[in-house]
Design an enzyme around this catalytic site. Structure first.
Site, PDB file in Angstrom:
ATOM      1  N   CYS A  17       2.390  -4.974   6.006  1.00 35.67           N
ATOM      2  CA  CYS A  17       1.555  -4.014   5.290  1.00 35.67           C
ATOM      3  C   CYS A  17       1.942  -2.534   5.399  1.00 35.67           C
ATOM      4  O   CYS A  17       2.386  -1.925   4.438  1.00 35.67           O
ATOM      5  CB  CYS A  17       0.123  -4.206   5.785  1.00 35.67           C
ATOM      6  SG  CYS A  17      -1.024  -2.991   5.176  1.00 35.67           S
ATOM      7  N   HIS A  54      -4.669   2.374   5.381  1.00 33.98           N
ATOM      8  CA  HIS A  54      -3.783   1.815   6.414  1.00 33.98           C
ATOM      9  C   HIS A  54      -2.505   2.620   6.642  1.00 33.98           C
ATOM     10  O   HIS A  54      -1.455   2.060   6.968  1.00 33.98           O
ATOM     11  CB  HIS A  54      -3.441   0.358   6.092  1.00 33.98           C
ATOM     12  CG  HIS A  54      -3.241  -0.480   7.324  1.00 33.98           C
ATOM     13  ND1 HIS A  54      -2.673  -1.734   7.311  1.00 33.98           N
ATOM     14  CD2 HIS A  54      -3.543  -0.228   8.625  1.00 33.98           C
ATOM     15  CE1 HIS A  54      -2.637  -2.229   8.522  1.00 33.98           C
ATOM     16  NE2 HIS A  54      -3.161  -1.331   9.345  1.00 33.98           N
TER      17      HIS A  54
END
Length: 367
Positions: free
Chosen positions: A87, A143
């Site tokens: 990610c 994130h």
């Protein structure tokens, strides 16, 4: 307001390095009825999470994704689009246009409480687009750092943000790492930064909230003259695997395994949200001048779970692996009446796709 820096050298567009996709895109959009060289296009970048290569219909997967299938069939399917293996590295590469080895993001994801993120001296896509007179909006998963305000979306060039800072959360309670993490960030009329925790949305499925939010946003954007950039980063289909029962019911008749039903339903929930977004785009008269890019941040999670529900077929490996199953993304570019349906076999990495987005966005008369 967050400062906007000058365009860095690594985002300088060298025409000799532009991939075949970029050339194709530019030729088509410039030959269309509306010349993007005269009217800057809106950009919506949709990033799914942990979506496997065979988890969507347009790659011959078994999950029902009619909205994604339609967009892919009307646009250019990117047959060799690659991302990073997990990610945070992909998101940093997308935003900065740089390989993670150059930003310190190559190793891992950011876990709750960890004091690091995408370096704040990196100039990223929304900051550059602000110089091109774009309004910039981020929705969903961030994130890329939250240990200090300067790492959060509004201090990285976005005008507003609705979503969560961390890497995952409960889709209904919006809790991760012991804390509530669903927020609306914006600058108020006095220019003061506001971070509003949305406890009023506790119990609402986040994927549906995002499409509703964009529907309301489009109603405002249709009245502005300048173009917009929207970064829509879904959590689907990242764990925890949960979805309203109405999506599960459609699979209960031909998928026996309960976990596989839930996973397929999560893909369908995202597909429905994307359909709602594109419908709202059309209703507000914004679809004619909008480019949509769809991708996943990494391959399906087949290595790190006890019960595999995702599929990267026919590729080996998955999330966290450097085999193709971990880094090859189901991706496409859509631009209404500007792109003829096609499949591009040009090799392209998420870093290059980032800088390619900027090519048609430059103001009229720019070199």
């Amino acid at each position: 307001m967050a400062p906007v820096s000058s365009v860095p050298l690594h985002f300088h567009v060298d025409m000799n390095l532009i991939s075949h996709l970029s050339v194709l895109l530019l030729l088509h959009v410039c030959l269309g009825d509306v010349d993007y060289a005269a009217k800057q296009p809106n950009i919506i970048y949709i990033l799914s999470d942990d979506l496997g290569h065979a988890d969507v219909g347009f790659t011959n997967g078994n999950v029902e994704t009619p909205n994604l299938n339609r967009l892919a069939s009307e646009g250019v399917l990117l047959d060799q689009h690659y991302v990073q293996q997990v990610c945070t590295p992909t998101r940093g590469a997308l935003m900065s246009g740089r390989y993670p080895i150059h930003t310190g993001l190559q190793h891992e994801v950011i876990y709750p409480g960890e004091p690091w993120g995408l370096p704040t001296d990196e100039v990223i896509i929304p900051q550059i687009l602000k110089e091109y007179n774009y309004s910039t909006h981020a929705v969903g998963k961030w994130h890329l750092g939250m240990h200090k305000w300067s790492s959060t979306p509004l201090y990285r060039g976005f005008d507003d943000f609705f979503g969560y800072y961390l890497g995952a959360q409960n889709y209904l309670s919006h809790i991760n790492g012991g804390g509530f993490d669903l927020r609306s960030d914006y600058f108020n009329e006095d220019g003061k930064f506001v971070d509003e925790l949305r406890h009023d949305l506790d119990g609402r499925y986040s994927t549906e909230l995002y499409s509703e939010y964009l529907g309301n946003l489009f109603g405002k954007l249709k009245t502005q003259e300048n173009p917009f950039f929207i970064y829509m980063a879904f959590q689907n289909v990242h764990a925890p695997h949960m979805v309203p029962q109405k999506y599960i019911d459609k699979y209960s008749f031909y998928i026996e395994d309960k976990k596989e039903q839930t996973f397929a339903a999560m893909v369908s929930a995202m597909d429905e949200a994307i359909g709602n977004i594109t419908d709202s785009l059309k209703v507000n008269g914004l679809d004619e001048n909008t480019i949509i890019v769809f991708s996943s941040d990494n391959g399906g999670n087949v290595n790190c779970v006890s019960h595999v529900t995702s599929s990267n077929y026919p590729y080996r490996g998955g999330k966290r692996a450097l085999y193709e199953g971990g880094v090859k993304s189901p991706s496409f570019v859509w631009a209404k009446n500007r792109l003829s349906p096609a499949k591009s076999s040009a090799l392209i990495h998420v870093t290059r796709l980032a800088s390619n987005i900027l090519v048609p966005c430059q103001p009229p008369g720019s070199s």
